[in-house]
Write an enzyme that holds these catalytic residues in place. Structure first.
Site, PDB file in Angstrom:
ATOM      1  CD  GLU A   1     -23.030 -28.950 -21.182  1.00 22.72           C
ATOM      2  OE1 GLU A   1     -23.250 -29.988 -20.511  1.00 22.72           O
ATOM      3  OE2 GLU A   1     -23.869 -28.438 -21.942  1.00 22.72           O
TER       4      GLU A   1
ATOM      5  CD  GLU B   1     -11.435 -30.934  -1.936  1.00 20.17           C
ATOM      6  OE1 GLU B   1     -11.668 -30.289  -0.894  1.00 20.17           O
ATOM      7  OE2 GLU B   1     -11.587 -30.475  -3.071  1.00 20.17           O
TER       8      GLU B   1
ATOM      9  CE  LYS C   1     -20.735 -33.093  -9.866  1.00 23.16           C
ATOM     10  NZ  LYS C   1     -19.801 -34.243  -9.915  1.00 23.16           N
TER      11      LYS C   1
END
Length: 320
Positions: free
Chosen positions: A122, A182, A197
């Site tokens: 999840e 980053e 995603k």
């Protein structure tokens, strides 16, 4: 009282918050007649100061995995966690992860374990904002037609800063200074984190074998202050949008900057929040919005997955 042994891979911000949240929810597990016992936490440096419950066993030796009933992976990366998790999964034991890159890029290896209900993830998309759970359960009764989403907080922050007048380089530097991006920041600003995603989501609503390589990706690196101001003059805002929709007999998945009306749900969901718009023939339009990153936000979904496993719910099963 049943004892459940848990191993944790990684003790960065998310890993530490997972350990602390498990301790904080001790009474919830106890009400289910379950005691959670942390067998070990895999780290690179045992001497590093960490905010974890007293007595937590930290080690550089992954041998403790053999003792675990369930493993929580919070280390990131692709090949190293896969190497450690595969023997564990082959033994029929479950894994909880937030690792969208691993899921997106090594799906050919992991899909059989997801189909078996052994993978809980999840937190891999929108962190603690539940979208995978609904897609893998109740929304399957509706015929999926389209989704649009803003899924990367770094890009969201940079574009919001540009709307306030900062140029791209300055906004990116600010994001890096705050730890949002980053060095190098390509995974975020290049659109690849969002593409990971989107590939994960596509397997619940379009095609259970949807490949990461099929996602067309364009980042925000070329967005200029003029682009931002031109959009605002037209009553629009620029967002890095993940989109999945029908393309003939197949599906088209894209990640790219888009100009959206200021009234669009992805623009009104909140300046610092991820948002997803899901459309189905029967369910109509659904909006999911909330925190999409952060240690405790992510930990809340991972510990929620642990609770699901303890109860006996299977992991997140893709289309098949």
């Amino acid at each position: 009282m049943r004892t459940v042994t848990v191993g944790v891979l990684g003790s960065g911000t998310v890993g530490q918050d997972v350990l602390n949240l498990i301790e904080r929810r001790e009474s919830v597990f106890s009400d289910m007649s379950v005691k959670i016992e942390i067998s070990g936490v895999l780290v690179r440096d045992v001497n590093k100061v960490r905010d974890v419950p007293p007595g937590t066993r930290v080690t550089t030796d992954p041998g403790f995995l053999q003792e675990c009933g369930v493993v929580i992976e919070a280390m990131g990366g692709v090949d190293r966690p896969l190497e450690m998790l595969l023997p564990y999964l082959r033994s029929g034991r479950p894994v909880i992860t937030a690792n969208k890159a691993l899921l997106a890029e090594r799906w050919d290896v992991l899909r059989e374990y997801a189909l078996a209900g052994s993978l809980y993830y999840e937190a891999s998309v929108m962190a603690g904002t539940p979208v995978i759970g609904p897609m893998s359960t109740v929304l399957r009764a509706s015929t999926f037609t389209r989704l649009q989403a803003v899924l990367n907080g770094t890009c969201l922050y940079i574009l919001n800063q540009m709307e306030e007048g900062r140029d791209y380089a300055d906004a990116l530097a600010g994001a890096q200074a705050l730890g949002y991006a980053e060095t190098p920041p390509t995974l975020d600003v290049g659109g690849f984190d969002t593409a990971h995603k989107l590939a994960v989501l596509a397997r619940f609503c379009a095609d259970g074998n949807f490949p990461y390589s099929a996602v067309q990706v364009q980042g925000i690196e070329d967005i200029t202050q003029k682009d931002i101001q031109d959009a605002r003059a037209a009553g629009e805002r620029i967002k890095l949008v993940a989109e999945l929709e029908r393309d003939g007999t197949g599906w088209r998945a894209t990640v790219a900057p888009q100009r959206l009306p200021e009234s669009h749900p992805l623009c009104t969901a909140g300046a610092g929040r991820n948002a997803l718009m899901y459309e189905g023939e029967e369910c109509g339009m659904l909006i999911f919005a909330g925190g999409g990153a952060g240690g405790m936000i992510t930990a809340s979904a991972m510990v929620g997955d642990l609770l699901d496993w303890v109860i006996g719910f299977p992991g997140h099963v893709p289309l098949h």
